[in-house]
Design a protein around this motif. Structure first.
Motif, PDB file in Angstrom:
ATOM      1  N   GLU A  89       3.943  10.650  -5.477  1.00 28.65           N
ATOM      2  CA  GLU A  89       2.989  11.585  -4.892  1.00 28.65           C
ATOM      3  C   GLU A  89       3.191  12.994  -5.437  1.00 28.65           C
ATOM      4  O   GLU A  89       2.218  13.731  -5.669  1.00 28.65           O
ATOM      5  CB  GLU A  89       3.127  11.565  -3.369  1.00 28.65           C
ATOM      6  CG  GLU A  89       2.074  12.344  -2.629  1.00 28.65           C
ATOM      7  CD  GLU A  89       2.185  12.174  -1.118  1.00 28.65           C
ATOM      8  OE1 GLU A  89       1.149  12.251  -0.445  1.00 28.65           O
ATOM      9  OE2 GLU A  89       3.317  11.966  -0.624  1.00 28.65           O
ATOM     10  N   ASN A 139      -8.159  -1.577  -7.847  1.00 28.44           N
ATOM     11  CA  ASN A 139      -8.459  -0.251  -7.302  1.00 28.44           C
ATOM     12  C   ASN A 139      -9.659   0.410  -7.986  1.00 28.44           C
ATOM     13  O   ASN A 139      -9.918   1.601  -7.766  1.00 28.44           O
ATOM     14  CB  ASN A 139      -7.223   0.644  -7.432  1.00 28.44           C
ATOM     15  CG  ASN A 139      -6.116   0.238  -6.482  1.00 28.44           C
ATOM     16  OD1 ASN A 139      -6.119   0.609  -5.323  1.00 28.44           O
ATOM     17  ND2 ASN A 139      -5.150  -0.541  -6.980  1.00 28.44           N
ATOM     18  N   ARG A 187       0.858  -1.181   0.000  1.00 27.53           N
ATOM     19  CA  ARG A 187       0.000   0.000   0.000  1.00 27.53           C
ATOM     20  C   ARG A 187       0.899   1.238   0.000  1.00 27.53           C
ATOM     21  O   ARG A 187       1.711   1.413   0.893  1.00 27.53           O
ATOM     22  CB  ARG A 187      -0.929   0.014   1.209  1.00 27.53           C
ATOM     23  CG  ARG A 187      -1.940   1.163   1.172  1.00 27.53           C
ATOM     24  CD  ARG A 187      -2.975   1.027   2.273  1.00 27.53           C
ATOM     25  NE  ARG A 187      -3.817  -0.139   2.091  1.00 27.53           N
ATOM     26  CZ  ARG A 187      -4.896  -0.175   1.298  1.00 27.53           C
ATOM     27  NH1 ARG A 187      -5.235   0.900   0.599  1.00 27.53           N
ATOM     28  NH2 ARG A 187      -5.619  -1.263   1.202  1.00 27.53           N
ATOM     29  N   ILE A 205      -2.225   4.575 -11.665  1.00 28.22           N
ATOM     30  CA  ILE A 205      -3.406   4.291 -10.850  1.00 28.22           C
ATOM     31  C   ILE A 205      -3.776   5.464  -9.939  1.00 28.22           C
ATOM     32  O   ILE A 205      -4.949   5.850  -9.879  1.00 28.22           O
ATOM     33  CB  ILE A 205      -3.208   2.984 -10.070  1.00 28.22           C
ATOM     34  CG1 ILE A 205      -3.178   1.819 -11.070  1.00 28.22           C
ATOM     35  CG2 ILE A 205      -4.310   2.771  -9.037  1.00 28.22           C
ATOM     36  CD1 ILE A 205      -2.837   0.486 -10.498  1.00 28.22           C
ATOM     37  N   PRO A 206      -2.823   6.104  -9.229  1.00 28.06           N
ATOM     38  CA  PRO A 206      -3.196   7.305  -8.470  1.00 28.06           C
ATOM     39  C   PRO A 206      -3.729   8.423  -9.369  1.00 28.06           C
ATOM     40  O   PRO A 206      -4.618   9.173  -8.969  1.00 28.06           O
ATOM     41  CB  PRO A 206      -1.886   7.712  -7.786  1.00 28.06           C
ATOM     42  CG  PRO A 206      -1.070   6.475  -7.739  1.00 28.06           C
ATOM     43  CD  PRO A 206      -1.423   5.723  -8.977  1.00 28.06           C
ATOM     44  N   VAL A 216      -2.970   3.658  -1.994  1.00 27.48           N
ATOM     45  CA  VAL A 216      -3.332   2.791  -3.116  1.00 27.48           C
ATOM     46  C   VAL A 216      -2.721   1.410  -2.897  1.00 27.48           C
ATOM     47  O   VAL A 216      -1.573   1.285  -2.486  1.00 27.48           O
ATOM     48  CB  VAL A 216      -2.837   3.379  -4.459  1.00 27.48           C
ATOM     49  CG1 VAL A 216      -3.188   2.458  -5.616  1.00 27.48           C
ATOM     50  CG2 VAL A 216      -3.448   4.755  -4.680  1.00 27.48           C
ATOM     51  N   HIS A 222      -7.250   7.612 -10.051  1.00 28.41           N
ATOM     52  CA  HIS A 222      -8.003   7.907  -8.831  1.00 28.41           C
ATOM     53  C   HIS A 222      -8.325   9.392  -8.737  1.00 28.41           C
ATOM     54  O   HIS A 222      -9.370   9.786  -8.210  1.00 28.41           O
ATOM     55  CB  HIS A 222      -7.185   7.489  -7.599  1.00 28.41           C
ATOM     56  CG  HIS A 222      -7.633   6.204  -6.993  1.00 28.41           C
ATOM     57  ND1 HIS A 222      -8.917   5.978  -6.572  1.00 28.41           N
ATOM     58  CD2 HIS A 222      -6.947   5.055  -6.742  1.00 28.41           C
ATOM     59  CE1 HIS A 222      -9.014   4.756  -6.088  1.00 28.41           C
ATOM     60  NE2 HIS A 222      -7.850   4.170  -6.191  1.00 28.41           N
ATOM     61  N   ARG A 223      -7.432  10.211  -9.266  1.00 27.62           N
ATOM     62  CA  ARG A 223      -7.605  11.670  -9.194  1.00 27.62           C
ATOM     63  C   ARG A 223      -8.577  12.179 -10.252  1.00 27.62           C
ATOM     64  O   ARG A 223      -8.882  13.362 -10.305  1.00 27.62           O
ATOM     65  CB  ARG A 223      -6.232  12.333  -9.352  1.00 27.62           C
ATOM     66  CG  ARG A 223      -6.122  13.722  -8.730  1.00 27.62           C
ATOM     67  CD  ARG A 223      -4.689  14.191  -8.763  1.00 27.62           C
ATOM     68  NE  ARG A 223      -4.529  15.509  -8.199  1.00 27.62           N
ATOM     69  CZ  ARG A 223      -4.294  15.777  -6.923  1.00 27.62           C
ATOM     70  NH1 ARG A 223      -4.210  14.765  -6.060  1.00 27.62           N
ATOM     71  NH2 ARG A 223      -4.155  17.009  -6.495  1.00 27.62           N
ATOM     72  N   TYR A 283      -1.346  -2.185  -4.264  1.00 29.50           N
ATOM     73  CA  TYR A 283      -0.744  -2.805  -5.440  1.00 29.50           C
ATOM     74  C   TYR A 283      -0.415  -4.263  -5.127  1.00 29.50           C
ATOM     75  O   TYR A 283      -0.018  -4.597  -4.009  1.00 29.50           O
ATOM     76  CB  TYR A 283       0.547  -2.094  -5.850  1.00 29.50           C
ATOM     77  CG  TYR A 283       0.392  -0.636  -6.157  1.00 29.50           C
ATOM     78  CD1 TYR A 283       0.093  -0.205  -7.443  1.00 29.50           C
ATOM     79  CD2 TYR A 283       0.541   0.326  -5.155  1.00 29.50           C
ATOM     80  CE1 TYR A 283      -0.049   1.152  -7.729  1.00 29.50           C
ATOM     81  CE2 TYR A 283       0.392   1.678  -5.432  1.00 29.50           C
ATOM     82  CZ  TYR A 283       0.101   2.083  -6.715  1.00 29.50           C
ATOM     83  OH  TYR A 283      -0.041   3.415  -6.985  1.00 29.50           O
ATOM     84  N   ASN A 324      -3.993  -4.372 -11.135  1.00 31.32           N
ATOM     85  CA  ASN A 324      -4.066  -3.322 -10.115  1.00 31.32           C
ATOM     86  C   ASN A 324      -5.114  -2.270 -10.460  1.00 31.32           C
ATOM     87  O   ASN A 324      -5.731  -1.677  -9.562  1.00 31.32           O
ATOM     88  CB  ASN A 324      -2.695  -2.675  -9.928  1.00 31.32           C
ATOM     89  CG  ASN A 324      -1.723  -3.603  -9.229  1.00 31.32           C
ATOM     90  OD1 ASN A 324      -2.108  -4.349  -8.338  1.00 31.32           O
ATOM     91  ND2 ASN A 324      -0.465  -3.577  -9.643  1.00 31.32           N
ATOM     92  N   ASN A 335       0.737   5.479  -0.573  1.00 26.23           N
ATOM     93  CA  ASN A 335      -0.069   6.695  -0.707  1.00 26.23           C
ATOM     94  C   ASN A 335      -1.564   6.371  -0.822  1.00 26.23           C
ATOM     95  O   ASN A 335      -2.302   6.990  -1.600  1.00 26.23           O
ATOM     96  CB  ASN A 335       0.387   7.512  -1.924  1.00 26.23           C
ATOM     97  CG  ASN A 335       1.836   7.948  -1.808  1.00 26.23           C
ATOM     98  OD1 ASN A 335       2.336   8.224  -0.718  1.00 26.23           O
ATOM     99  ND2 ASN A 335       2.539   8.005  -2.925  1.00 26.23           N
TER     100      ASN A 335
END
Length: 447
Positions: A237, A290, A213, A261-262, A217, A265-266, A219, A286, A215
């Motif tokens: 980040e 997520n 994990r 992936i982040p 998220v 998410h954004r 994986y 992944n 930030n």
């Protein structure tokens, strides 16, 4: 990276019999040592212990408060009335060693400022990794007790003189780090094609599928077949913090998805590519894990083919929009060499409407290693070689991390303006495109 606590110098002197040990014998490390102690009435025990916490003995699995014993080793008949608080021999050597705060507390609670010696049995369980390894390895040799944690896996980079002890080192790391069930050692450099490396299991299970994990998220991936570096979480980040909902992210060397992936998410649309088929599969896994798979379009291609193919097809439409386009190129060993794939990418006939306004032009974040004294100038100059034009005045350089002595990882960021000098095959004059700006900034800045 796991930092090991400093060794309590002078407390533990290992038996000479453990020097050169290659198969771990835990019982061989047991030893009785003399440590300072202070006698405290049980009526004020908790208050005094709290006041003396800075000078109390700190040891893994060791009680600091013990019962008194007679000379024959039996418990004192007055047990229940007093206890002994074991003290750190590095801090307290005599009654005069207490600081003013500790001395005042002892006086306030009516505890005599008297030190006695307590015979303490230290076992393998009470020793720290560094102490054990320093006792085993040849005197004067470097001791490696640090590692990178990837889920349940501890990843070490052992030096040649440590290799004969590698199995023992691996077992010590498992013993002293809860949650670590597998220790591996890298046996070669990272393969520049698939960004993975051969490794040897030193101790524990051979399960290479890690759950990490970062930030916020989650994986999952096979650590032996893909690239993952826990030291890059801050950089992941940092880049994601630059993104806004609706932006497009083009991840040329996506790996298992630490940028892609982040970003999804954004609220970004992501084109994510990786040549390694294992990375490609875990990237897709992944994304589903997520619940952002609808935001990510993944590719399993060479980076240059990805730029010249899917990116080229989508870029004109993206540039006509108002949302920003970010291109991430995180393959530090080679990424700077891939920048030439953008030259002339959109052909010889630019549409002038693409240039006004210019805030929708692609912004590139390209990573590179440097061993030069002036690392930021080095990576900029290498980027300029790929582009065949100067980046002075329209790029910034960020120091990501120190990889090794005299080796830095850097990130060069810039926007494709004046774009017609780069992504189109012809270079019209500035007069033809009013939105091209006159460059007055400093050669480059380092963030």
């Amino acid at each position: 990276m796991t930092d090991q606590p400093q060794t309590d110098l002078g407390l533990y002197k290992p038996p000479q019999t453990v020097r050169g040990m290659t198969e771990l014998d835990r019982a061989a490390f047991s030893q009785t040592v003399s440590v300072p102690a202070i006698r405290i009435p049980t009526s004020v025990l908790n208050k005094v212990v709290k006041s003396l916490k800075k000078v109390a003995l700190q040891r893994p699995g060791l009680k600091r408060v013990v019962e008194e014993h007679n000379e024959d080793g039996n418990k004192d008949s007055s047990k229940g009335e007093h206890r002994l608080l074991l003290l750190d021999p590095n801090s307290i050597t005599s009654a005069d060693s207490f600081g003013s705060e500790e001395a005042e507390a002892l006086t306030a609670y009516g505890v005599p400022q008297e030190i006695q010696k307590y015979q303490l049995k230290l076992t393998y369980e009470n020793l720290k990794s560094e102490e054990i390894l320093r006792a085993v390895l040849p005197e004067g040799q470097d001791v490696t007790s640090g590692f990178s944690r990837v889920g349940h896996i501890a990843h070490m980079n052992l030096r040649d003189h440590q290799l004969p002890y590698r199995k023992l080192i691996g077992q010590v790391i498992i013993d002293k780090n809860p949650g670590v069930t597998c220790v591996v050692n890298k046996t070669n450099t990272i393969d520049s094609t698939y960004r993975n490396f051969q490794m040897e299991v030193l101790a524990g299970e051979s399960n290479m599928v890690a759950k990490v994990r970062e930030n916020g998220v989650l994986y999952e991936f096979d650590f032996s077949l893909v690239y993952w570096n826990p030291r890059l979480s801050t950089e992941h980040e940092r880049i994601v913090s630059l993104l806004q909902r609706g932006d497009t992210v083009v991840d040329v060397f996506a790996g298992v998805g630490p940028f892609a992936i982040p970003a999804a998410h954004r609220g970004c649309e992501v084109l994510a590519n990786d040549l390694n088929p294992e990375s490609f599969c875990w990237l897709q896994h992944n994304a589903k894990l997520n619940k952002v798979d609808r935001k990510i379009t993944s590719f399993n291609m060479d980076g240059r083919d990805f730029i010249r193919g899917p990116v080229r097809e989508r870029l004109p439409a993206l540039m006509k929009g108002s949302q920003k386009i970010h291109v991430v190129m995180n393959l530090p060993a080679l990424a700077l060499e891939f920048l030439d794939a953008f030259r002339g990418l959109l052909g010889p006939e630019p549409d002038q409407s693409l240039f006004c306004p210019d805030d929708n032009l692609p912004q590139v974040h390209c990573y590179g290693f440097s061993k030069e004294d002036d690392a930021q100038r080095d990576v900029v100059e290498r980027a300029e070689v790929s582009f065949k034009l100067s980046l002075q005045g329209w790029c910034s350089v960020h120091l990501v991390r120190n990889v090794a002595p005299n080796k830095e990882m850097m990130c060069v960021s810039f926007t494709f303006w004046p774009s017609e000098w780069v992504i189109f095959t012809r270079s019209p004059s500035q007069e033809s495109f009013p939105c091209v700006r006159t460059l007055t900034a400093s050669p480059f800045t380092c963030q």
